[in-house]
Motif scaffolding. Structure first.
Motif, PDB file in Angstrom:
ATOM      1  N   PRO A   7     -10.615  26.715  -2.507  1.00 39.91           N
ATOM      2  CA  PRO A   7     -10.603  25.621  -3.491  1.00 39.91           C
ATOM      3  C   PRO A   7     -11.906  25.577  -4.282  1.00 39.91           C
ATOM      4  O   PRO A   7     -12.987  25.850  -3.749  1.00 39.91           O
ATOM      5  CB  PRO A   7     -10.433  24.368  -2.632  1.00 39.91           C
ATOM      6  CG  PRO A   7      -9.854  24.847  -1.351  1.00 39.91           C
ATOM      7  CD  PRO A   7     -10.354  26.248  -1.151  1.00 39.91           C
ATOM      8  N   ASP A  54      -9.463  21.149  -9.830  1.00 38.21           N
ATOM      9  CA  ASP A  54     -10.151  21.083  -8.542  1.00 38.21           C
ATOM     10  C   ASP A  54      -9.406  21.714  -7.371  1.00 38.21           C
ATOM     11  O   ASP A  54      -9.998  22.393  -6.559  1.00 38.21           O
ATOM     12  CB  ASP A  54     -10.482  19.626  -8.205  1.00 38.21           C
ATOM     13  CG  ASP A  54     -11.486  19.053  -9.178  1.00 38.21           C
ATOM     14  OD1 ASP A  54     -12.169  19.848  -9.850  1.00 38.21           O
ATOM     15  OD2 ASP A  54     -11.584  17.823  -9.268  1.00 38.21           O
ATOM     16  N   GLN A  55      -8.125  21.490  -7.212  1.00 33.93           N
ATOM     17  CA  GLN A  55      -7.425  21.975  -6.022  1.00 33.93           C
ATOM     18  C   GLN A  55      -6.563  23.211  -6.280  1.00 33.93           C
ATOM     19  O   GLN A  55      -5.797  23.620  -5.423  1.00 33.93           O
ATOM     20  CB  GLN A  55      -6.552  20.849  -5.439  1.00 33.93           C
ATOM     21  CG  GLN A  55      -7.361  19.650  -4.977  1.00 33.93           C
ATOM     22  CD  GLN A  55      -8.437  20.002  -3.963  1.00 33.93           C
ATOM     23  OE1 GLN A  55      -8.205  20.801  -3.058  1.00 33.93           O
ATOM     24  NE2 GLN A  55      -9.617  19.429  -4.104  1.00 33.93           N
ATOM     25  N   VAL A  97      -5.651  27.026  -6.502  1.00 31.69           N
ATOM     26  CA  VAL A  97      -6.107  28.276  -5.904  1.00 31.69           C
ATOM     27  C   VAL A  97      -5.298  29.391  -6.548  1.00 31.69           C
ATOM     28  O   VAL A  97      -4.082  29.279  -6.653  1.00 31.69           O
ATOM     29  CB  VAL A  97      -5.896  28.257  -4.372  1.00 31.69           C
ATOM     30  CG1 VAL A  97      -6.254  29.593  -3.765  1.00 31.69           C
ATOM     31  CG2 VAL A  97      -6.709  27.141  -3.748  1.00 31.69           C
ATOM     32  N   SER A 149      -9.332  29.690  -7.510  1.00 32.97           N
ATOM     33  CA  SER A 149     -10.260  28.973  -8.387  1.00 32.97           C
ATOM     34  C   SER A 149     -10.985  30.007  -9.248  1.00 32.97           C
ATOM     35  O   SER A 149     -11.243  31.123  -8.816  1.00 32.97           O
ATOM     36  CB  SER A 149     -11.245  28.147  -7.572  1.00 32.97           C
ATOM     37  OG  SER A 149     -11.964  28.955  -6.698  1.00 32.97           O
TER      38      SER A 149
END
Length: 188
Positions: free
Chosen positions: A43, A147-148, A150, A152
């Motif tokens: 993340p 932000d979360q 994947v 990233s």
């Protein structure tokens, strides 16, 4: 070889070596900033936190944040290499002395002070390198993914040595993949 050819050819080679030293000094303090896309299967907040701790341990500190643009600016002091400065002083001194010896042979009436004088001039390579290589540098970091999400992705613009060190030290633990940034990413 005849004696009339030896001295001019030795002078030419010595001048070429001095030219090489000057270009080496210029290259050693050249800006090598590059932008890379850093991807990770972790993340993005974890990657940012770990990068921030790693950068802080290396002497970087945050000087500017733009949360709305997901952009951080770090600043750090880049130190010059003392062993390289000593090597440059030795090379400059010995190269200057060699040029002085050639000058004594080519101009016998000029006196024996050429090797010493040019050797002392050659020692100035070290302070020139130390002055030009030490500087404040910036590291720009911009998060590209939410932000979360994947994987990233973020873009870093920094000196290539920092990118190599980051890849070597954090590459496996953060599962980092670095690729050159081919699109225009605004850091402003």
């Amino acid at each position: 070889m005849t004696p009339s050819v030896v001295l001019p050819s030795t002078l030419l080679l010595t001048l070429l070596l001095a030219t090489g030293l000057v270009f080496f000094l210029r290259a050693s303090s050249k800006d090598r900033t590059m932008a890379m896309v850093v991807s990770s299967y972790r993340p993005s907040l974890q990657v940012l936190r770990d990068l921030d701790h790693w950068l802080a341990a290396r002497g970087w500190h945050v000087v500017l944040t733009h949360p709305e643009r997901r952009h951080l600016v770090y600043e750090g002091h880049v130190a010059a290499s003392v062993p390289l400065a000593l090597l440059l002083a030795f090379l400059g001194c010995s190269g200057g002395a060699a040029l002085g010896l050639v000058m004594v042979q080519m101009l016998p009436n000029s006196g024996p002070s050429w090797p010493l004088a040019l050797g002392l001039v050659g020692v100035t390579a070290a302070p020139v390198y130390l002055r030009r290589a030490q500087r404040q540098e910036q590291l720009d970091l911009r998060l590209l993914t939410p932000d979360q999400v994947v994987p990233s992705r973020l873009v870093m613009r920094v000196h290539r040595d920092e990118l190599l060190a980051m890849e070597a030290e954090l590459g496996k633990t953060l599962q980092l993949q670095l690729t050159p940034c081919t699109t225009a990413v605004s850091f402003e």
